[in-house]
Write a protein that holds these residues in place. Structure first.
Motif, PDB file in Angstrom:
ATOM      1  N   PRO A 184       3.539  -5.107  -7.519  1.00  0.00           N
ATOM      2  CA  PRO A 184       4.406  -4.378  -7.214  1.00  0.00           C
ATOM      3  C   PRO A 184       4.172  -3.526  -6.090  1.00  0.00           C
ATOM      4  O   PRO A 184       2.983  -2.644  -6.252  1.00  0.00           O
ATOM      5  N   VAL A 185       4.788  -3.276  -5.147  1.00  0.00           N
ATOM      6  CA  VAL A 185       4.484  -2.055  -4.293  1.00  0.00           C
ATOM      7  C   VAL A 185       5.000  -0.741  -4.969  1.00  0.00           C
ATOM      8  O   VAL A 185       5.519  -0.646  -5.831  1.00  0.00           O
ATOM      9  N   PRO A 186       4.147   0.518  -4.500  1.00  0.00           N
ATOM     10  CA  PRO A 186       4.531   1.815  -5.158  1.00  0.00           C
ATOM     11  C   PRO A 186       6.003   2.089  -4.808  1.00  0.00           C
ATOM     12  O   PRO A 186       6.822   1.526  -4.036  1.00  0.00           O
ATOM     13  N   THR A 187       6.643   2.819  -5.934  1.00  0.00           N
ATOM     14  CA  THR A 187       8.271   3.084  -6.053  1.00  0.00           C
ATOM     15  C   THR A 187       8.640   3.684  -4.677  1.00  0.00           C
ATOM     16  O   THR A 187       9.770   3.560  -4.341  1.00  0.00           O
ATOM     17  N   ASP A 188       7.773   4.585  -4.082  1.00  0.00           N
ATOM     18  CA  ASP A 188       8.200   5.113  -2.843  1.00  0.00           C
ATOM     19  C   ASP A 188       7.857   4.391  -1.796  1.00  0.00           C
ATOM     20  O   ASP A 188       7.894   5.026  -0.489  1.00  0.00           O
ATOM     21  N   PHE A 189       7.452   3.354  -1.619  1.00  0.00           N
ATOM     22  CA  PHE A 189       7.084   2.789  -0.669  1.00  0.00           C
ATOM     23  C   PHE A 189       8.167   2.341   0.582  1.00  0.00           C
ATOM     24  O   PHE A 189       9.164   1.856   0.277  1.00  0.00           O
ATOM     25  N   LEU A 190       7.660   2.577   1.728  1.00  0.00           N
ATOM     26  CA  LEU A 190       8.669   2.331   2.980  1.00  0.00           C
ATOM     27  C   LEU A 190       8.012   1.277   3.678  1.00  0.00           C
ATOM     28  O   LEU A 190       8.612   0.467   4.205  1.00  0.00           O
ATOM     29  N   GLU A 191       6.736   1.386   4.274  1.00  0.00           N
ATOM     30  CA  GLU A 191       6.111   0.601   5.235  1.00  0.00           C
ATOM     31  C   GLU A 191       4.438   0.813   5.048  1.00  0.00           C
ATOM     32  O   GLU A 191       4.138   1.877   5.024  1.00  0.00           O
ATOM     33  N   ALA A 192       3.706  -0.174   5.145  1.00  0.00           N
ATOM     34  CA  ALA A 192       2.263  -0.270   4.930  1.00  0.00           C
ATOM     35  C   ALA A 192       1.794   0.155   6.431  1.00  0.00           C
ATOM     36  O   ALA A 192       2.402  -0.136   7.296  1.00  0.00           O
ATOM     37  N   ARG A 193       0.623   0.866   6.331  1.00  0.00           N
ATOM     38  CA  ARG A 193      -0.054   1.407   7.483  1.00  0.00           C
ATOM     39  C   ARG A 193      -1.365   0.697   7.462  1.00  0.00           C
ATOM     40  O   ARG A 193      -1.719   0.317   8.518  1.00  0.00           O
ATOM     41  N   GLU A 194      -2.097   0.461   6.427  1.00  0.00           N
ATOM     42  CA  GLU A 194      -3.360  -0.088   6.237  1.00  0.00           C
ATOM     43  C   GLU A 194      -3.408  -0.586   5.060  1.00  0.00           C
ATOM     44  O   GLU A 194      -3.177   0.115   4.056  1.00  0.00           O
ATOM     45  N   VAL A 195      -3.912  -1.703   4.866  1.00  0.00           N
ATOM     46  CA  VAL A 195      -4.274  -2.245   3.331  1.00  0.00           C
ATOM     47  C   VAL A 195      -5.799  -2.671   3.404  1.00  0.00           C
ATOM     48  O   VAL A 195      -6.455  -3.427   4.105  1.00  0.00           O
ATOM     49  N   LYS A 196      -6.559  -2.336   2.347  1.00  0.00           N
ATOM     50  CA  LYS A 196      -7.897  -2.465   2.377  1.00  0.00           C
ATOM     51  C   LYS A 196      -8.195  -3.206   1.160  1.00  0.00           C
ATOM     52  O   LYS A 196      -7.734  -2.894  -0.034  1.00  0.00           O
ATOM     53  N   THR A 197      -9.244  -4.100   1.070  1.00  0.00           N
ATOM     54  CA  THR A 197      -9.950  -4.833  -0.173  1.00  0.00           C
ATOM     55  C   THR A 197     -10.568  -3.878  -0.991  1.00  0.00           C
ATOM     56  O   THR A 197     -10.772  -2.714  -0.680  1.00  0.00           O
ATOM     57  N   ALA A 198     -11.215  -4.247  -2.381  1.00  0.00           N
ATOM     58  CA  ALA A 198     -11.943  -3.179  -3.171  1.00  0.00           C
ATOM     59  C   ALA A 198     -13.232  -2.953  -2.548  1.00  0.00           C
ATOM     60  O   ALA A 198     -13.639  -1.929  -2.783  1.00  0.00           O
ATOM     61  N   ALA A 199     -13.605  -3.774  -1.504  1.00  0.00           N
ATOM     62  CA  ALA A 199     -14.985  -3.491  -0.686  1.00  0.00           C
ATOM     63  C   ALA A 199     -14.749  -2.512   0.257  1.00  0.00           C
ATOM     64  O   ALA A 199     -15.544  -2.431   1.216  1.00  0.00           O
ATOM     65  N   GLY A 200     -13.512  -2.307   0.729  1.00  0.00           N
ATOM     66  CA  GLY A 200     -13.113  -1.497   2.015  1.00  0.00           C
ATOM     67  C   GLY A 200     -12.790  -2.147   3.420  1.00  0.00           C
ATOM     68  O   GLY A 200     -12.920  -1.559   4.402  1.00  0.00           O
ATOM     69  N   HIS A 201     -12.807  -3.630   3.143  1.00  0.00           N
ATOM     70  CA  HIS A 201     -12.467  -4.541   4.301  1.00  0.00           C
ATOM     71  C   HIS A 201     -10.889  -4.432   4.411  1.00  0.00           C
ATOM     72  O   HIS A 201     -10.219  -4.772   3.766  1.00  0.00           O
ATOM     73  N   PRO A 202     -10.579  -4.176   5.762  1.00  0.00           N
ATOM     74  CA  PRO A 202      -8.880  -4.226   6.024  1.00  0.00           C
ATOM     75  C   PRO A 202      -8.618  -5.737   5.955  1.00  0.00           C
ATOM     76  O   PRO A 202      -9.171  -6.752   6.416  1.00  0.00           O
TER      77      PRO A 202
ATOM     78  N   GLY B  50       5.633   6.897   2.529  1.00  0.00           N
ATOM     79  CA  GLY B  50       6.399   7.002   1.330  1.00  0.00           C
ATOM     80  C   GLY B  50       7.682   7.709   1.670  1.00  0.00           C
ATOM     81  O   GLY B  50       7.683   8.510   2.618  1.00  0.00           O
ATOM     82  N   LYS B  51       8.584   7.289   0.566  1.00  0.00           N
ATOM     83  CA  LYS B  51       9.930   8.186   0.897  1.00  0.00           C
ATOM     84  C   LYS B  51       9.753   9.672   0.785  1.00  0.00           C
ATOM     85  O   LYS B  51       8.985  10.129   0.341  1.00  0.00           O
ATOM     86  N   ILE B  52      10.706  10.279   1.631  1.00  0.00           N
ATOM     87  CA  ILE B  52      10.869  11.768   1.501  1.00  0.00           C
ATOM     88  C   ILE B  52      11.247  12.084   0.026  1.00  0.00           C
ATOM     89  O   ILE B  52      12.144  11.545  -0.721  1.00  0.00           O
ATOM     90  N   PRO B  53      10.223  13.241  -0.784  1.00  0.00           N
ATOM     91  CA  PRO B  53      10.740  13.380  -1.986  1.00  0.00           C
ATOM     92  C   PRO B  53      12.213  13.887  -2.219  1.00  0.00           C
ATOM     93  O   PRO B  53      12.309  14.951  -1.403  1.00  0.00           O
TER      94      PRO B  53
END
Length: 199
Positions: free
Chosen positions: A60-78, A124-127
């Protein structure tokens, strides 16, 4: 009077709209205004860094998720965002190091299939403002945008086309100013780099 919190925003919205009888409807107007702002606003203060724990290629994406900017692996690779069909066609059900992702419903699907934590930078969504949470970063930064958004919602509720148009104009000016300020703070000193071979 400075707009500094939920209560002062309620007072000013009532004064600007000429309505002193809206307190009981204020949470509804506020929710609608924040919903619309979340659809279109993307500035630095909305950026959040979080962890998404992928299990069998999905999480699941975070509950306040709107749009991804960057996603990286555990090793730090995009890893890159790809269309769902391309993700399926390119990787199928293979396992391995993730190379692409797609957001499907409320889940992030990663291929090749893996089990690992991804670092996700996202908007993330505006609180939401509430009596229990009377302030947030947007109210601190752009109280005018909140105010005009609320006046617009009140005018829509009143079915007053003239007021709606005036409030929309003021809201768009505030929104434009906020976006220009964000661009300047992020890119004001940036240099243009032209890619490719030079003669």
């Amino acid at each position: 009077m400075t707009i500094s919190d939920y209560a002062s925003l309620l007072v000013d919205a009532g004064e600007y709209s000429g309505r002193d009888d809206i307190a009981h409807l204020f949470p509804r107007f506020l929710g609608l205004a924040e919903l619309k702002l979340n659809r279109g606003l993307r500035i630095a203060e909305m950026e959040v860094v979080g962890t998404v724990s992928i299990v069998n290629g999905e999480a699941p994406v975070p509950t306040d998720f709107l749009e991804a900017r960057e996603v990286k692996t555990a090793a730090g690779h995009p890893i890159r965002a790809v269309a769902l069909q391309q993700l399926t066609d390119s990787f199928g059900a293979r396992s391995g190091i993730p190379a692409g992702y797609a957001v499907v419903g409320g889940n992030m699907r990663v291929r090749p299939v893996c089990d690992q934590d991804l670092t996700v930078t996202y908007y993330g969504k505006i609180p939401p403002l509430t009596p229990a949470n009377p302030s947030n970063w947007l109210l601190d930064k752009a109280a005018d945008l909140y105010l005009y958004s609320l006046v617009e919602e009140i005018a829509i509720w009143e079915r007053d086309v003239g007021k709606v148009g005036a409030a929309q104009q003021l809201k768009m000016l505030a929104l434009s100013g906020l976006k220009i300020g964000d661009e300047r703070s992020r890119w004001g000193n940036a240099q243009v780099v032209v890619g490719g071979p030079t003669p």
